[in-house]
Design a protein around this motif. Sequence first.
Motif, PDB file in Angstrom:
ATOM      1  N   GLU A 228      35.182   1.528 -27.113  1.00  0.00           N
ATOM      2  CA  GLU A 228      34.054   1.800 -26.234  1.00  0.00           C
ATOM      3  C   GLU A 228      34.286   1.150 -24.870  1.00  0.00           C
ATOM      4  O   GLU A 228      34.612  -0.038 -24.794  1.00  0.00           O
ATOM      5  N   ARG A 229      34.117   1.918 -23.829  1.00  0.00           N
ATOM      6  CA  ARG A 229      34.058   1.373 -22.471  1.00  0.00           C
ATOM      7  C   ARG A 229      32.582   1.128 -22.162  1.00  0.00           C
ATOM      8  O   ARG A 229      31.789   2.053 -22.058  1.00  0.00           O
ATOM      9  N   GLN A 230      32.227  -0.132 -22.041  1.00  0.00           N
ATOM     10  CA  GLN A 230      30.832  -0.530 -21.865  1.00  0.00           C
ATOM     11  C   GLN A 230      30.646  -1.053 -20.442  1.00  0.00           C
ATOM     12  O   GLN A 230      31.292  -2.020 -20.052  1.00  0.00           O
ATOM     13  N   CYS A 231      29.766  -0.390 -19.694  1.00  0.00           N
ATOM     14  CA  CYS A 231      29.499  -0.805 -18.317  1.00  0.00           C
ATOM     15  C   CYS A 231      28.097  -1.399 -18.205  1.00  0.00           C
ATOM     16  O   CYS A 231      27.176  -0.989 -18.912  1.00  0.00           O
ATOM     17  N   ILE A 232      27.963  -2.363 -17.317  1.00  0.00           N
ATOM     18  CA  ILE A 232      26.695  -3.041 -17.062  1.00  0.00           C
ATOM     19  C   ILE A 232      26.422  -2.962 -15.564  1.00  0.00           C
ATOM     20  O   ILE A 232      27.262  -3.373 -14.753  1.00  0.00           O
ATOM     21  N   LEU A 233      25.278  -2.413 -15.187  1.00  0.00           N
ATOM     22  CA  LEU A 233      24.945  -2.326 -13.773  1.00  0.00           C
ATOM     23  C   LEU A 233      23.455  -2.579 -13.565  1.00  0.00           C
ATOM     24  O   LEU A 233      22.644  -2.327 -14.458  1.00  0.00           O
TER      25      LEU A 233
END
Length: 249
Positions: free
Chosen positions: A224-229
């Motif tokens: 999983e590529r998990q992004c936080i913004l």
Amino acid sequence: MRSVSIMTEILQATLPEDLEAEMRLPGIRPVPDRRWLRRDEAYADQMAYRRKLIAEKRSSVLWQDPCSDEAVNELFEAALDQLPAMGFGLNDNYIQCPDAHEVDMAGDTPLAVLGQSVQEDLCLMQKRGGEHVLTAAILCFPASWTLAEKAGKPLTAIHKPVEEYDAPLARRVQRLFDGVQVGRPLWRNNMLRYENPDLYQPRSETEPHRTEPPHPAGAYVRAERQCILRLPKTKAVVFSIHSYVVKSP
């Protein structure tokens, strides 16, 4: 729409280079070019599956607290801004997807529209007291967890029963959510091994094993590529998940 069964095999040929090595929690890096959404070669098959899940299992894959309306609308606009560079068209009230499917932006809730348009699952986290709480999500591809058990809960409860998520790590993750800056999205990845390649893998936290044990033959790697913004107006935090499944070498 092509016919896709609820149990299906949808694979990428290989993992992208930036996901080939697992990052230990919390393991965070800046997102290159601020591109927190991504499209890959499995787009058409994943989206057909997502649309089927939303149509047939809507209450299991979509949840929103009414208090999150403003933040969800802001998330929707932020996602739309990313789409043209990914090969999408925006025409009047429709999203023209790269698989030739059109999604009516006024025909459903913002999260359901995004769930039918992009490969990412999207979780919205808002600060409530000392922790960020899950206030809305479109989660079509859960990796051994269920949206129903996590809806409305803070980060510590969401990570139950992850063994390594102890009190010091919980504080580090909360500091991460507190500290992520507008316009500077971050990302991490994880990697799990499954015998079953299905992307839709809900599992209750009360079950004894959250992932399947390693299997020597015919195993699959799920990353999983998990992004936080952080959203600029509401200050809510978006946690996006792009799922990859490949055959184990």
